[in-house]
Design an enzyme around this catalytic site. Sequence first.
Site, PDB file in Angstrom:
ATOM      1  NE  ARG A   1      -6.071  -3.350  -5.022  1.00 26.92           N
ATOM      2  CZ  ARG A   1      -5.650  -2.782  -6.167  1.00 26.92           C
ATOM      3  NH1 ARG A   1      -4.930  -3.510  -7.021  1.00 26.92           N
ATOM      4  NH2 ARG A   1      -5.976  -1.555  -6.479  1.00 26.92           N
TER       5      ARG A   1
ATOM      6  NE  ARG B   1      -3.191  -4.512 -15.067  1.00 26.99           N
ATOM      7  CZ  ARG B   1      -3.340  -4.294 -13.757  1.00 26.99           C
ATOM      8  NH1 ARG B   1      -2.494  -4.829 -12.914  1.00 26.99           N
ATOM      9  NH2 ARG B   1      -4.343  -3.569 -13.301  1.00 26.99           N
TER      10      ARG B   1
ATOM     11  CG  ASP C   1      -0.884   4.405  -7.764  1.00 25.03           C
ATOM     12  OD1 ASP C   1      -1.868   4.811  -8.396  1.00 25.03           O
ATOM     13  OD2 ASP C   1      -0.940   3.492  -6.912  1.00 25.03           O
TER      14      ASP C   1
ATOM     15  CB  CYS D   1      -1.591  -4.590  -8.768  1.00 28.73           C
ATOM     16  SG  CYS D   1      -0.966  -3.965 -10.319  1.00 28.73           S
TER      17      CYS D   1
ATOM     18  CE  LYS E   1      -3.342   1.738 -14.308  1.00 30.79           C
ATOM     19  NZ  LYS E   1      -4.208   1.238 -13.230  1.00 30.79           N
ATOM     20  CG  ASN E   2      -5.334   4.631 -11.999  1.00 32.87           C
ATOM     21  OD1 ASN E   2      -5.441   3.623 -12.696  1.00 32.87           O
ATOM     22  ND2 ASN E   2      -4.454   4.729 -11.024  1.00 32.87           N
TER      23      ASN E   2
HETATM   24  C1  EPZ Z   1      -7.172   3.077  -7.053  1.00 33.80           C
HETATM   25  O1  EPZ Z   1      -7.289   1.741  -6.591  1.00 33.80           O
HETATM   26  C2  EPZ Z   1      -6.110   3.038  -8.147  1.00 33.80           C
HETATM   27  N1  EPZ Z   1      -6.554   2.146  -9.218  1.00 33.80           N
HETATM   28  C3  EPZ Z   1      -4.788   2.513  -7.576  1.00 33.80           C
HETATM   29  O2  EPZ Z   1      -3.806   2.580  -8.620  1.00 33.80           O
HETATM   30  C4  EPZ Z   1      -4.359   3.447  -6.447  1.00 33.80           C
HETATM   31  O3  EPZ Z   1      -3.181   2.920  -5.856  1.00 33.80           O
HETATM   32  C5  EPZ Z   1      -5.474   3.526  -5.390  1.00 33.80           C
HETATM   33  O4  EPZ Z   1      -6.710   3.949  -6.014  1.00 33.80           O
HETATM   34  C6  EPZ Z   1      -5.140   4.504  -4.283  1.00 33.80           C
HETATM   35  O5  EPZ Z   1      -4.902   5.763  -4.816  1.00 33.80           O
HETATM   36  C7  EPZ Z   1      -7.409   2.631 -10.154  1.00 33.80           C
HETATM   37  O6  EPZ Z   1      -7.852   3.752 -10.084  1.00 33.80           O
HETATM   38  C8  EPZ Z   1      -7.788   1.685 -11.250  1.00 33.80           C
HETATM   39  P1  EPZ Z   1      -8.795   2.325  -2.943  1.00 33.80           P
HETATM   40  P2  EPZ Z   1      -8.518   1.339  -5.604  1.00 33.80           P
HETATM   41  O7  EPZ Z   1     -10.175   1.798  -3.015  1.00 33.80           O
HETATM   42  O8  EPZ Z   1      -9.742   2.081  -5.987  1.00 33.80           O
HETATM   43  C9  EPZ Z   1      -8.918  -0.448   0.927  1.00 33.80           C
HETATM   44  C10 EPZ Z   1      -2.139   1.752 -10.054  1.00 33.80           C
HETATM   45  O9  EPZ Z   1      -0.972   1.449  -9.799  1.00 33.80           O
HETATM   46  N2  EPZ Z   1     -10.320  -0.718   0.595  1.00 33.80           N
HETATM   47  O10 EPZ Z   1      -8.591   3.787  -2.705  1.00 33.80           O
HETATM   48  O11 EPZ Z   1      -8.584  -0.122  -5.514  1.00 33.80           O
HETATM   49  C11 EPZ Z   1      -7.959  -1.085  -0.067  1.00 33.80           C
HETATM   50  O12 EPZ Z   1      -7.716  -2.444   0.251  1.00 33.80           O
HETATM   51  C12 EPZ Z   1      -3.248   1.340  -9.113  1.00 33.80           C
HETATM   52  O13 EPZ Z   1      -2.510   2.437 -11.039  1.00 33.80           O
HETATM   53  C13 EPZ Z   1     -11.090  -1.470   1.471  1.00 33.80           C
HETATM   54  O14 EPZ Z   1     -10.608  -1.920   2.504  1.00 33.80           O
HETATM   55  O15 EPZ Z   1      -7.966   1.919  -4.230  1.00 33.80           O
HETATM   56  C14 EPZ Z   1      -6.708  -0.247   0.076  1.00 33.80           C
HETATM   57  O16 EPZ Z   1      -5.957  -0.719   1.183  1.00 33.80           O
HETATM   58  C15 EPZ Z   1      -2.746   0.436  -7.992  1.00 33.80           C
HETATM   59  N3  EPZ Z   1     -12.388  -1.730   1.153  1.00 33.80           N
HETATM   60  C16 EPZ Z   1      -7.273   1.136   0.385  1.00 33.80           C
HETATM   61  O17 EPZ Z   1      -8.638   0.940   0.812  1.00 33.80           O
HETATM   62  C17 EPZ Z   1     -12.966  -1.243  -0.004  1.00 33.80           C
HETATM   63  O18 EPZ Z   1     -14.178  -1.493  -0.229  1.00 33.80           O
HETATM   64  C18 EPZ Z   1      -7.267   2.071  -0.825  1.00 33.80           C
HETATM   65  O19 EPZ Z   1      -8.015   1.464  -1.818  1.00 33.80           O
HETATM   66  C19 EPZ Z   1     -12.165  -0.483  -0.885  1.00 33.80           C
HETATM   67  C20 EPZ Z   1     -10.852  -0.218  -0.557  1.00 33.80           C
END
Ligand code: EPZ
Length: 419
Positions: free
Chosen positions: A121, A400, A308, A116, A22-23
């Site tokens: 986020r 999802r 995850d 989620c 998915k990701n």
């Molecule tokens: C991706 O989410 C994945 N989703 C998530 O999988 C996964 O848990 C995550 O990466 C971490 O590996 C998809 O790929 C669709 P991040 P993403 O930006 O991109 C903070 C699942 O279960 N952050 O790496 O949203 C954020 O709040 C899902 O399949 C900021 O603060 O993750 C988080 O605490 C859940 N500011 C951390 O960074 C920003 O501008 C990691 O977020 C962006 C992120």
Amino acid sequence: MQKFIVKGGRRLRGELALQGSKNSALPIMAATLLCGGECRLNNCPRLTDIYSASRILNCVGCRCTFSENTAVVDSSVVNETVISEELMREMRSSIIFMGAMLGRTGECTVSVPGGCELGPRPIDMHLAAMRKMGVDIRESYGRIICRAPSGKAHGARISLAFPSVGATENIILCAVTAEGETVINNAAREPEIRDLCGFLRACGANIKGDGESKIIIKGAGKLHGCEYTIMADRIVGATYLSMTAASRGEIILTNACVPEMEPFLSVLEQTGCSVYTNENKIYLRSGARLKAVKDRIRTMPHPGFPTDAQAVLMAALTVSDGTSVFEENIFDCRYRHTDALVKMGADIQVLGKVAIIKGTPRLHGAAVEATDLRGGAAMVLAALAAEGTTEIDRISHIDRGYEKMEETVRKLGGDMQRG
Ligand code: EPZ
């Protein structure tokens, strides 16, 4: 609202070909916007988030169709740059259409994405990066209006405060057709980033260093369509391995991405399961009660233990011998599934980002509600390991990310119905 009805106590055994990631599929679908032609995506999982992405593509003028596990996207025409709030709210991944739209048209109007509830986020890193690439961004009444004054973004040197997966993807999507070179420092190293870059290179993009912390993108004029096979889903793999382990069964995962799953496998082996791998197969056998994991399980950016997989491994450890400790370092609120596991008889204590799991002899069935995608999968896992019947509500969260989970579980010998 649909629910899963699960009768526990059966050993899972069998062979499973892993669904596409998915990701990986979601950013690749956004990337098709950049090609101005037809792309065929094989091994594309049939998931509600994937359908949300296809709705976004169709609403901006592309044509996205599916046959079996192949998605065909024709992005010859893009005649809309506004993505509705309703569509943006459907999933977190909608935000990476911002980078792709900017890469294709130089402008877009989006809003804060859904997805989620794992704590706040924010998208501050996404927006800061776009601004560094010369994009004007105005926020008004929840709408995010982006426009590159010269019609095109320009290359930039961007250092991410945190290796955000989504922010890394957005920068890449905007940079592949920008003027000049973009360097991303402290880039995310997740395997799905490498898959996205593999797809973009097949479309003619010039990208080096993906999978490492420094990625260099040289802006190309136009990209072209291609045919690409999406990588297997390493988190779905971790889910079914944990499910089988907790049921004391055995499973062979085929077309698995073994190297990318090592961070998870190395922890799973500490529970006493036998795990053998070769090329793209993983064989797991767990004849006895799992052992607790001695070392603290810290979720970290790849190549650390994947956040995850935290919920599903936790569910498996609720019926292990001994005490295991998790430390959730990626999201502020990723223990929402623990209340349901406790209701099923698990002994879990949450102290901030730490969760202490004391293994109990057995769990019992209960009526629970899925809180998020991976938390919902953890409840199914616990229900399969429990005595009695469990009803899991709000399973749209699970749909999802998992293709027809009830059919897969039944194929492995479990008793699970969609009601
Ligand atoms: C991706 O989410 C994945 N989703 C998530 O999988 C996964 O848990 C995550 O990466 C971490 O590996 C998809 O790929 C669709 P991040 P993403 O930006 O991109 C903070 C699942 O279960 N952050 O790496 O949203 C954020 O709040 C899902 O399949 C900021 O603060 O993750 C988080 O605490 C859940 N500011 C951390 O960074 C920003 O501008 C990691 O977020 C962006 C992120």
